[in-house]
Write an enzyme that holds these catalytic residues in place. Sequence first.
Site, PDB file in Angstrom:
ATOM      1  N   GLU A  40       0.834  -1.194   0.000  1.00  0.00           N
ATOM      2  CA  GLU A  40       0.000   0.000   0.000  1.00  0.00           C
ATOM      3  C   GLU A  40       0.872   1.249   0.000  1.00  0.00           C
ATOM      4  OE1 GLU A  40      -3.915  -1.855   2.192  1.00  0.00           O
ATOM      5  OE2 GLU A  40      -2.408  -0.968   3.475  1.00  0.00           O
TER       6      GLU A  40
ATOM      7  N   CYS B  38       3.547   8.588   0.870  1.00  0.00           N
ATOM      8  CA  CYS B  38       4.069   7.668   1.869  1.00  0.00           C
ATOM      9  C   CYS B  38       4.188   6.314   1.185  1.00  0.00           C
ATOM     10  CB  CYS B  38       3.112   7.619   3.057  1.00  0.00           C
ATOM     11  SG  CYS B  38       3.561   6.399   4.296  1.00  0.00           S
TER      12      CYS B  38
ATOM     13  N   CYS C  47       6.683  -6.929   6.869  1.00  0.00           N
ATOM     14  CA  CYS C  47       7.813  -6.358   7.615  1.00  0.00           C
ATOM     15  C   CYS C  47       8.388  -7.445   8.507  1.00  0.00           C
ATOM     16  CB  CYS C  47       7.334  -5.177   8.471  1.00  0.00           C
ATOM     17  SG  CYS C  47       8.691  -4.220   9.201  1.00  0.00           S
TER      18      CYS C  47
ATOM     19  N   CYS D  97       7.104  -4.559  15.832  1.00  0.00           N
ATOM     20  CA  CYS D  97       6.563  -3.503  16.686  1.00  0.00           C
ATOM     21  C   CYS D  97       5.128  -3.864  17.076  1.00  0.00           C
ATOM     22  CB  CYS D  97       6.591  -2.160  15.953  1.00  0.00           C
ATOM     23  SG  CYS D  97       8.239  -1.699  15.392  1.00  0.00           S
TER      24      CYS D  97
ATOM     25  N   CYS E 202       1.949  -1.888  15.576  1.00  0.00           N
ATOM     26  CA  CYS E 202       1.858  -1.629  14.140  1.00  0.00           C
ATOM     27  C   CYS E 202       1.168  -2.781  13.412  1.00  0.00           C
ATOM     28  CB  CYS E 202       3.262  -1.422  13.576  1.00  0.00           C
ATOM     29  SG  CYS E 202       3.270  -1.142  11.790  1.00  0.00           S
TER      30      CYS E 202
ATOM     31  N   GLU F  59      10.627  -2.019   6.595  1.00  0.00           N
ATOM     32  CA  GLU F  59      11.729  -1.279   7.218  1.00  0.00           C
ATOM     33  C   GLU F  59      12.731  -0.940   6.100  1.00  0.00           C
ATOM     34  OE1 GLU F  59      12.801   0.232  10.033  1.00  0.00           O
ATOM     35  OE2 GLU F  59      14.566   0.543   8.782  1.00  0.00           O
TER      36      GLU F  59
ATOM     37  N   SER G 179      12.373   6.760   7.060  1.00  0.00           N
ATOM     38  CA  SER G 179      12.037   6.528   8.465  1.00  0.00           C
ATOM     39  C   SER G 179      12.461   5.119   8.858  1.00  0.00           C
ATOM     40  CB  SER G 179      10.531   6.703   8.657  1.00  0.00           C
ATOM     41  OG  SER G 179      10.164   6.350   9.974  1.00  0.00           O
TER      42      SER G 179
ATOM     43  N   SER H 207      12.007   6.093  14.505  1.00  0.00           N
ATOM     44  CA  SER H 207      10.822   5.795  15.321  1.00  0.00           C
ATOM     45  C   SER H 207      11.299   5.417  16.709  1.00  0.00           C
ATOM     46  CB  SER H 207      10.040   4.646  14.692  1.00  0.00           C
ATOM     47  OG  SER H 207       9.689   4.992  13.380  1.00  0.00           O
ATOM     48  N   LEU H 208      11.244   6.360  17.600  1.00  0.00           N
ATOM     49  CA  LEU H 208      11.858   6.157  18.922  1.00  0.00           C
ATOM     50  C   LEU H 208      10.847   5.571  19.920  1.00  0.00           C
ATOM     51  CD1 LEU H 208      14.555   6.556  20.367  1.00  0.00           C
ATOM     52  CD2 LEU H 208      13.774   8.837  21.034  1.00  0.00           C
ATOM     53  N   HIS H 209       9.802   6.296  20.166  1.00  0.00           N
ATOM     54  CA  HIS H 209       8.680   5.863  21.019  1.00  0.00           C
ATOM     55  C   HIS H 209       9.007   5.660  22.496  1.00  0.00           C
ATOM     56  CE1 HIS H 209       6.349   5.743  17.426  1.00  0.00           C
ATOM     57  NE2 HIS H 209       6.959   4.687  16.934  1.00  0.00           N
TER      58      HIS H 209
ATOM     59  N   ASN I 111      -2.845   5.443  16.030  1.00  0.00           N
ATOM     60  CA  ASN I 111      -3.946   4.895  15.236  1.00  0.00           C
ATOM     61  C   ASN I 111      -4.223   3.484  15.706  1.00  0.00           C
ATOM     62  OD1 ASN I 111      -3.995   7.211  13.461  1.00  0.00           O
ATOM     63  ND2 ASN I 111      -2.002   6.444  12.808  1.00  0.00           N
TER      64      ASN I 111
ATOM     65  N   CYS J 105      -0.593   6.065   9.708  1.00  0.00           N
ATOM     66  CA  CYS J 105       0.623   5.382  10.173  1.00  0.00           C
ATOM     67  C   CYS J 105       0.275   4.092  10.895  1.00  0.00           C
ATOM     68  CB  CYS J 105       1.365   6.237  11.207  1.00  0.00           C
ATOM     69  SG  CYS J 105       2.346   7.525  10.526  1.00  0.00           S
TER      70      CYS J 105
HETATM   71  N1  SAH Z   1       9.738   0.757   9.585  1.00  0.00           N
HETATM   72  C1  SAH Z   1       9.864   2.167   9.512  1.00  0.00           C
HETATM   73  C2  SAH Z   1       8.815   2.842   8.632  1.00  0.00           C
HETATM   74  C3  SAH Z   1       7.385   2.372   8.733  1.00  0.00           C
HETATM   75  S1  SAH Z   1       6.409   2.834  10.115  1.00  0.00           S
HETATM   76  C4  SAH Z   1       9.850   2.767  10.885  1.00  0.00           C
HETATM   77  O1  SAH Z   1       9.673   2.030  11.853  1.00  0.00           O
HETATM   78  O2  SAH Z   1      10.085   3.961  11.029  1.00  0.00           O
HETATM   79  C5  SAH Z   1       6.141   4.571   9.970  1.00  0.00           C
HETATM   80  C6  SAH Z   1       5.847   5.232  11.317  1.00  0.00           C
HETATM   81  O3  SAH Z   1       4.554   4.861  11.824  1.00  0.00           O
HETATM   82  C7  SAH Z   1       6.837   4.836  12.414  1.00  0.00           C
HETATM   83  O4  SAH Z   1       7.223   5.963  13.121  1.00  0.00           O
HETATM   84  C8  SAH Z   1       6.006   3.913  13.278  1.00  0.00           C
HETATM   85  O5  SAH Z   1       6.516   3.819  14.568  1.00  0.00           O
HETATM   86  C9  SAH Z   1       4.651   4.570  13.207  1.00  0.00           C
HETATM   87  N2  SAH Z   1       3.541   3.701  13.593  1.00  0.00           N
HETATM   88  C10 SAH Z   1       3.452   2.367  13.472  1.00  0.00           C
HETATM   89  N3  SAH Z   1       2.254   1.931  13.934  1.00  0.00           N
HETATM   90  C11 SAH Z   1       1.580   3.031  14.338  1.00  0.00           C
HETATM   91  C12 SAH Z   1       0.262   3.236  14.882  1.00  0.00           C
HETATM   92  N4  SAH Z   1      -0.569   2.232  15.081  1.00  0.00           N
HETATM   93  N5  SAH Z   1      -0.094   4.513  15.152  1.00  0.00           N
HETATM   94  C13 SAH Z   1       0.729   5.547  14.923  1.00  0.00           C
HETATM   95  N6  SAH Z   1       1.972   5.410  14.415  1.00  0.00           N
HETATM   96  C14 SAH Z   1       2.397   4.166  14.130  1.00  0.00           C
END
Ligand code: SAH
Length: 346
Positions: free
Chosen positions: A94, A107, A114, A118, A121, A166, A197, A220-222, A296, A339
């Site tokens: 997508e 995007c 993947c 995570c 996700c 990724e 990213s 993507s730190l979180h 999300n 996202c």
């Molecule tokens: N693998 C890469 C790019 C894809 S994810 C990465 O990890 O950066 C793109 C972004 O969406 C990342 O910052 C990820 O952490 C975020 N993301 C993933 N699931 C999400 C969700 N359910 N809600 C909001 N952001 C999310």
Amino acid sequence: MSDKKKDIRALTKDQLRSFFEGIGDKAFRGNQVYEWLWNKGAHSFDDMTNISKATRQILEENFVINHISVDQLQRSTDGTIKNAVRLHDGLIVESVLIPTATRTTACVSSQVGCSLDCKFCATARLKRMRNLNPDEIYDQVVAIDRESRLYHNRPLSNIVFMGMGEPLMNYNNVLKAIDKITAKEGLGMSPKRITVSTSGVPKMIKKMADDQVKFKLAVSLHSAIDDIRTSIMPFNETFPLSDLKEALVYWYAKTKSRITYEYVVWNAINDRKEDIDALITFCSYVPCKVNLIEYNPIDDGKFQQASNTAIDAYIHALEAKGIVVNVRRSRGKDIDAACGQLANKS
Ligand code: SAH
């Protein structure tokens, strides 16, 4: 015979030139075909009208053009468009067009599924099937650019590698795709408008720095606390924050390019003062900014977006330390295009 045919877009311009020399034609023919493939977006050899019929026949016998097709296009009430993109082997990825008042962002996906895990996700629930080829990444961008012109009357302005996959685990192909996107024979876009990213693969971040790439880096730190980050992004066990920090310091020393940290604040996961303090410390290592992303939901009660009070606490604390912080509202939620929601539901 047919399975011997090669994907013509896997060839460099020089290889195409050599091919034509090899069949007793002019090397320049390679340039012409290259332009058809990358600049004029030819879907078949018959599109190449300044190439003789006999030569087109030879191309047909030796090569295929593996073009993507947009199987399904969904439009959100906020203008966001999601493409379900069918690849030549039937797999689907997508990509999303995100319009704002001043820009249109594509995007794009870098892998089918993947390999990371995570917990928050939706894409992580799909198995990683394969890497995308450079042309499959490039074609997603071309498709979105076309849609941007059609539905929003302007060309694409930015690209983020934040779709499925990724990107740093498919580094070579992502780099080749970006070369085409930025090349004059391709879309001629500035690399400054492209952001890759990553969940943070230290070795590859250093490799990018060594390669002197010109696009931007988002991580993507979180969480800036190892135990917490490992619990939501289990690969953090293998690539702990100390390794990530070292790689990011290296990146900045070589590129002088500011890093963006993507960060979601969740209820009872990373909404305490010590989480904020850890982030502030992490932000002190290299020049950076923080994007607070709206969560999300992916139908899993475990993760809930933190309260506005908790998010405000982050904003105030970061700003008090002079750290730039943006709050990123979700787009395209109604069509599962936001996202972390890309999972081929259709
Ligand atoms: N693998 C890469 C790019 C894809 S994810 C990465 O990890 O950066 C793109 C972004 O969406 C990342 O910052 C990820 O952490 C975020 N993301 C993933 N699931 C999400 C969700 N359910 N809600 C909001 N952001 C999310």
